[in-house]
Design an enzyme around this catalytic site. Structure first.
Site, short mmCIF file in Angstrom:
data_model
loop_
_atom_site.label_atom_id
_atom_site.label_comp_id
_atom_site.label_asym_id
_atom_site.label_seq_id
_atom_site.Cartn_x
_atom_site.Cartn_y
_atom_site.Cartn_z
N ASP A 1 -3.15 -1.25 10.46
CA ASP A 1 -3.36 -1.24 9.01
C ASP A 1 -3.98 -2.53 8.49
O ASP A 1 -4.36 -2.60 7.31
CB ASP A 1 -2.04 -1.01 8.27
N LYS B 1 0.85 -1.19 0.00
CA LYS B 1 0.00 0.00 0.00
C LYS B 1 0.88 1.23 0.00
O LYS B 1 2.06 1.21 0.38
CB LYS B 1 -0.95 0.02 1.20
#
Length: 291
Positions: free
Chosen positions: A141, A10
């Site tokens: 996350d 990401k």
């Protein structure tokens, strides 16, 4: 049945720190987008209760690896909710391509991939919402990787709103060092007072990272790398580093810059994608029949 599952990276397209709570957690606003690049995790289910990570990650003890912890977490949870089918294990291999301490979410992505993959292989039938709630105990996350869509995050990262940022091409570069998130977030010079703004305003403003100036100051190699990349494209830090990324309109233009990079640079070219490669893979594999 053995499958090799994607575990994508990401980027934080922007990251603003808006305050710090009394418990020490930082409040933030950030925009997450996935990359069509990452690690690969191969899973073969076992009929016993053993979890075996057969490709150890250097510097990480087996039992502390997020892959193993995620598998055991799902085992334990399914034990409580699916008596009789939870006693399954797995042999797990990882092709580790993402750098540790790079700000690309590699460990969190690995944990999310294991949760989703073993939910499939073990036929435990949990929803993504349940898996995300489990995953947050492994890392802040993990839920974004479980839910599988680009998102705007607020609070301490737990409040997620689906977002659709432009899917650009990126050159992602790593300076060959690891940066501890804890070290950055506990630094007294970290900027922590950016005003909270609505997403519409943030999308119209230049994208910035509140950690970047501090990390450039503390880590000479990041400063050197970002200075080089900024000569070719709009570039910034992802997360707390150490990776930086430059934006390009095409794969060819990104690769052209990578091909003329200095020898000390470690990097790759990837496209930002709003739908996670993990979810795209899951939607294309066969439904398992109940055993």
């Amino acid at each position: 049945m053995t499958f090799t599952w994607p575990s994508p990276a990401k980027l934080n397209l922007f990251l603003y720190i808006t305050g710090r709570r009394a418990d020490g957690y930082h409040q933030l606003q950030t925009l997450f987008q996935f990359l069509n690049y990452g690690d690969e995790i191969t899973i073969t289910p076992r009929q016993d209760n053993e979890i075996r990570l057969l490709t150890p990650v250097e510097g990480v003890e087996h039992d502390n690896n997020l892959i193993v912890r995620a598998a055991r977490l799902l085992q334990s949870y399914s034990d409580k909710h699916h008596a009789g089918i939870a006693h399954k294990g797995a042999d797990i291999h990882i092709n580790k391509r993402l750098p540790m301490g790079g700000g690309l979410g590699g460990g969190s992505s690995n944990a999310a991939t294991v949760l989703i993959a073993l939910n499939y292989h073990w036929q435990t039938g949990f929803t993504d919402e349940t898996l995300a709630a489990l995953g947050v105990s492994l890392g802040a996350d993990v839920p974004i990787f479980v839910k599988g869509h680009a998102a705007f995050a607020e609070g301490i990262g737990e409040i997620l709103h689906i977002a659709e940022p432009e899917e650009k091409w990126y050159l992602v570069a790593h300076p060959g060092i690891e940066i501890s998130t804890l070290r950055v977030f506990t630094d007294p010079e970290l900027k922590r007072d950016t005003p909270i703004r609505p997403l519409a305003a943030l999308l119209k403003a230049p994208y910035l990272n509140d950690c970047e100036s501090l990390v450039r100051k503390r880590f000479r190699k990041v400063e050197q790398l970002l200075s080089w990349l900024l000569e070719y494209a709009p570039s910034r830090l992802t997360g707390t580093g150490a990776c930086v990324f430059g934006e390009f309109e095409s794969e060819a233009s990104a690769r052209k810059v990578l091909n003329q990079a200095p020898e000390w640079l470690q990097g790759f070219v990837a496209r930002g994608v709003n739908n996670s490669p993990l979810h795209n893979f899951r939607s294309g594999i066969p439904v398992l029949l109940s055993q």
